[in-house]
Design a protein around this motif. Structure first.
Motif, PDB file in Angstrom:
ATOM      1  N   LEU A   1      52.928  40.067  36.431  1.00  0.00           N
ATOM      2  CA  LEU A   1      53.961  40.845  37.070  1.00  0.00           C
ATOM      3  C   LEU A   1      53.418  42.196  37.505  1.00  0.00           C
ATOM      4  CD1 LEU A   1      56.353  42.220  34.296  1.00  0.00           C
ATOM      5  CD2 LEU A   1      54.159  41.189  33.806  1.00  0.00           C
ATOM      6  N   PRO A   2      54.126  42.910  38.360  1.00  0.00           N
ATOM      7  CA  PRO A   2      53.636  44.211  38.834  1.00  0.00           C
ATOM      8  C   PRO A   2      53.512  45.224  37.700  1.00  0.00           C
ATOM      9  CG  PRO A   2      55.434  43.408  40.212  1.00  0.00           C
ATOM     10  CD  PRO A   2      55.387  42.528  39.020  1.00  0.00           C
ATOM     11  N   TYR A   3      52.516  46.111  37.810  1.00  0.00           N
ATOM     12  CA  TYR A   3      52.370  47.198  36.850  1.00  0.00           C
ATOM     13  C   TYR A   3      53.458  48.230  37.112  1.00  0.00           C
ATOM     14  CZ  TYR A   3      50.448  51.043  34.155  1.00  0.00           C
ATOM     15  OH  TYR A   3      50.292  52.049  33.246  1.00  0.00           O
ATOM     16  N   TYR A   4      54.186  48.567  36.030  1.00  0.00           N
ATOM     17  CA  TYR A   4      55.282  49.535  36.167  1.00  0.00           C
ATOM     18  C   TYR A   4      55.522  50.156  34.805  1.00  0.00           C
ATOM     19  CZ  TYR A   4      59.915  51.401  37.392  1.00  0.00           C
ATOM     20  OH  TYR A   4      60.984  52.209  37.629  1.00  0.00           O
ATOM     21  N   LYS A   5      55.679  51.466  34.744  1.00  0.00           N
ATOM     22  CA  LYS A   5      55.757  52.164  33.463  1.00  0.00           C
ATOM     23  C   LYS A   5      57.129  52.044  32.796  1.00  0.00           C
ATOM     24  CE  LYS A   5      52.251  55.647  34.512  1.00  0.00           C
ATOM     25  NZ  LYS A   5      51.952  57.095  34.642  1.00  0.00           N
ATOM     26  N   ASN A   6      58.132  51.730  33.569  1.00  0.00           N
ATOM     27  CA  ASN A   6      59.490  51.816  33.027  1.00  0.00           C
ATOM     28  C   ASN A   6      60.193  50.469  32.901  1.00  0.00           C
ATOM     29  OD1 ASN A   6      59.398  54.670  32.862  1.00  0.00           O
ATOM     30  ND2 ASN A   6      59.833  54.798  35.063  1.00  0.00           N
TER      31      ASN A   6
ATOM     32  N   ARG B   1      48.042  45.760  39.534  1.00  0.00           N
ATOM     33  CA  ARG B   1      48.364  46.778  40.535  1.00  0.00           C
ATOM     34  C   ARG B   1      48.084  46.312  41.959  1.00  0.00           C
ATOM     35  NH1 ARG B   1      48.606  52.062  38.201  1.00  0.00           N
ATOM     36  NH2 ARG B   1      47.975  52.103  36.008  1.00  0.00           N
ATOM     37  N   SER B   2      47.142  45.373  42.123  1.00  0.00           N
ATOM     38  CA  SER B   2      46.742  44.960  43.466  1.00  0.00           C
ATOM     39  C   SER B   2      46.549  43.462  43.528  1.00  0.00           C
ATOM     40  CB  SER B   2      45.437  45.659  43.870  1.00  0.00           C
ATOM     41  OG  SER B   2      44.361  45.178  43.080  1.00  0.00           O
ATOM     42  N   LEU B   3      46.554  42.950  44.750  1.00  0.00           N
ATOM     43  CA  LEU B   3      46.348  41.520  44.955  1.00  0.00           C
ATOM     44  C   LEU B   3      44.939  41.116  44.559  1.00  0.00           C
ATOM     45  CD1 LEU B   3      47.344  38.806  45.933  1.00  0.00           C
ATOM     46  CD2 LEU B   3      46.883  39.512  48.286  1.00  0.00           C
ATOM     47  N   ARG B   4      43.970  41.947  44.827  1.00  0.00           N
ATOM     48  CA  ARG B   4      42.592  41.638  44.443  1.00  0.00           C
ATOM     49  C   ARG B   4      42.483  41.524  42.921  1.00  0.00           C
ATOM     50  NH1 ARG B   4      37.699  42.000  46.933  1.00  0.00           N
ATOM     51  NH2 ARG B   4      38.651  42.993  48.777  1.00  0.00           N
ATOM     52  N   GLN B   5      43.127  42.442  42.185  1.00  0.00           N
ATOM     53  CA  GLN B   5      43.086  42.386  40.733  1.00  0.00           C
ATOM     54  C   GLN B   5      43.775  41.111  40.228  1.00  0.00           C
ATOM     55  OE1 GLN B   5      45.270  45.523  38.829  1.00  0.00           O
ATOM     56  NE2 GLN B   5      44.785  44.822  36.743  1.00  0.00           N
ATOM     57  N   ALA B   6      44.886  40.730  40.845  1.00  0.00           N
ATOM     58  CA  ALA B   6      45.591  39.525  40.433  1.00  0.00           C
ATOM     59  C   ALA B   6      44.730  38.277  40.606  1.00  0.00           C
ATOM     60  CB  ALA B   6      46.890  39.384  41.241  1.00  0.00           C
ATOM     61  N   LEU B   7      43.991  38.205  41.724  1.00  0.00           N
ATOM     62  CA  LEU B   7      43.109  37.063  41.953  1.00  0.00           C
ATOM     63  C   LEU B   7      41.971  37.041  40.955  1.00  0.00           C
ATOM     64  CD1 LEU B   7      42.985  36.926  45.869  1.00  0.00           C
ATOM     65  CD2 LEU B   7      44.015  35.258  44.316  1.00  0.00           C
ATOM     66  N   ASP B   8      41.445  38.193  40.620  1.00  0.00           N
ATOM     67  CA  ASP B   8      40.363  38.255  39.627  1.00  0.00           C
ATOM     68  C   ASP B   8      40.856  37.726  38.283  1.00  0.00           C
ATOM     69  OD1 ASP B   8      38.602  39.288  41.453  1.00  0.00           O
ATOM     70  OD2 ASP B   8      38.935  41.383  40.881  1.00  0.00           O
TER      71      ASP B   8
END
Length: 371
Positions: free
Chosen positions: A338-343, A360-367
């Motif tokens: 899921l998306p990174y979110y502090k709250n 935080r990003s699509l590239r990170q999600a694929l990794d």
């Protein structure tokens, strides 16, 4: 609501008449007399359908008629608590000098039924046929006239149907009904997520599981993608159950921000089970499924994925995350991306039995999904 006018719209053959016949049976047993008027079937055909669906209430009356003068006279004489008209495209009123099914006839017939409903306090349901584009005369020009608009959706070749409220002057539009078409009629689906995932392949590329929202109800569905070399000068993009524009946007982000060379590939997207998804939270699972097919890797079958993809490749927040996570947890999923979110409302609490992967990003999600 007494005196309200309800439009039930959907493609021909989707099951609207079956749904309303079952509604008529239930209402006639609970609240009193119901009159079902059909302009498409004879009384004999209606009785045969009722017999097949085991509809036998003595308070349910059938009428095969298209002339609104006759229908109005019968409704005032019978004084039912509910009038069902199937369908508005077959109705005819002498006040409109045109053929049944024309825009003028449909509008004038609906206005006359609305006057009848308001004057007599008679709850009236009208059925309207539309194509996928809503191009047939009827529902699109009636939506501003009626009190409630309900769409009955699904694929005729598949068993599942979704009843979705898009307008309601007297209540919420956030709830949906999910049904399965069987020989005895429409049956409520108690656990839609389990049904939609029951036939998924766990060891195949191009598959991602998404917790989607249908109204306020979270449901897990499988998004499938297939990327194959194209023999066409302009590669084909085909989508079934997801928004075409969002798919094109996601593919563009994959090419520009991640570096995947998709320009010479035919790409096919499908939501298994026939459900339609129209929310931004589908962006990330669409991107993951396309990348999975293109790079030929399998996504962990115990991971559910959700998130909106921005044009910069960032992953944006979506609504009702806690409900989606709980639905995935109830079906035995071990991880949710899921998306990174502090709250997030569960940020500092441990969710038993499930790991939340925040990206935080699509590239990170694929990794992450490839590791």
């Amino acid at each position: 609501m007494p005196g309200s006018l309800v439009l039930v719209a959907g493609e021909p053959g989707i099951g609207k008449s079956t749904l309303l016949l079952q509604v008529a049976e239930a209402i006639s047993q609970l609240s009193g007399t119901v009159l079902l008027v059909s302009g498409e079937e004879s009384v004999y055909q209606l009785k045969n359908r009722a017999r097949r669906l085991k509809v036998s209430s003595p308070n349910l009356f059938f009428m095969a008629e298209t002339d609104l003068d006759v229908i109005e006279e019968e409704a005032k004489k019978l004084s039912p608590c509910l009038l069902i008209v199937d369908s508005i495209q077959t109705m005819y009123t002498p006040e409109a000098n045109s053929s049944p099914g024309s825009i003028l006839q449909v509008r004038e017939s609906a206005l006359r039924l609305m006057r009848l409903a308001k004057e007599e306090g008679l709850t009236t349901i009208i059925i309207g046929h539309v194509t996928k584009e809503g191009s047939i005369a009827g529902p699109r020009i009636l939506e501003h006239l009626v009190d409630t608009v309900v769409y009955f959706e699904g694929e005729r070749e598949r068993g599942h149907r979704v009843l979705r409220v898009v307008k309601n002057r007297f209540g919420s539009t956030n709830e949906v009904g999910i049904f399965q078409m069987r020989s005895q009629g429409l049956v409520q689906v108690d656990n839609p997520s389990a049904v939609f995932l029951s036939e998924r392949s766990r060891e195949v590329s191009g598959s991602a599981i998404m917790p989607t929202l249908t109204g306020n109800r979270p449901i897990l569905v499988e998004i499938q993608a297939l990327a194959v070399p194209s023999s066409l000068s302009v590669p084909r993009r085909s989508c079934n159950g997801v928004e075409y524009s969002r798919v094109l946007l996601t593919i563009a982000v994959l090419e520009r921000r991640v570096g995947l060379n998709l320009k010479d590939l035919d790409i096919y997207l499908n939501v298994a089970g026939g459900l339609r998804i129209v929310e931004p939270a589908a962006d990330l699972p669409i991107a993951i499924s396309v990348a999975s097919s293109f790079l030929d890797f399998c996504v962990d079958p115990t991971t559910a994925i959700l998130g909106e993809v921005g044009l910069g490749g960032e992953i944006r927040t979506v609504q009702s995350v806690a409900e989606r996570v709980r639905e995935a947890q109830s079906l035995g999923f071990k991880k949710v991306m899921l998306p990174y979110y502090k709250n997030w409302d569960f940020e500092d609490r441990e969710v038993e039995g499930i790991e939340m992967i925040k990206v935080r990003s699509l590239r990170q999600a694929l990794d992450v999904v490839r590791s």
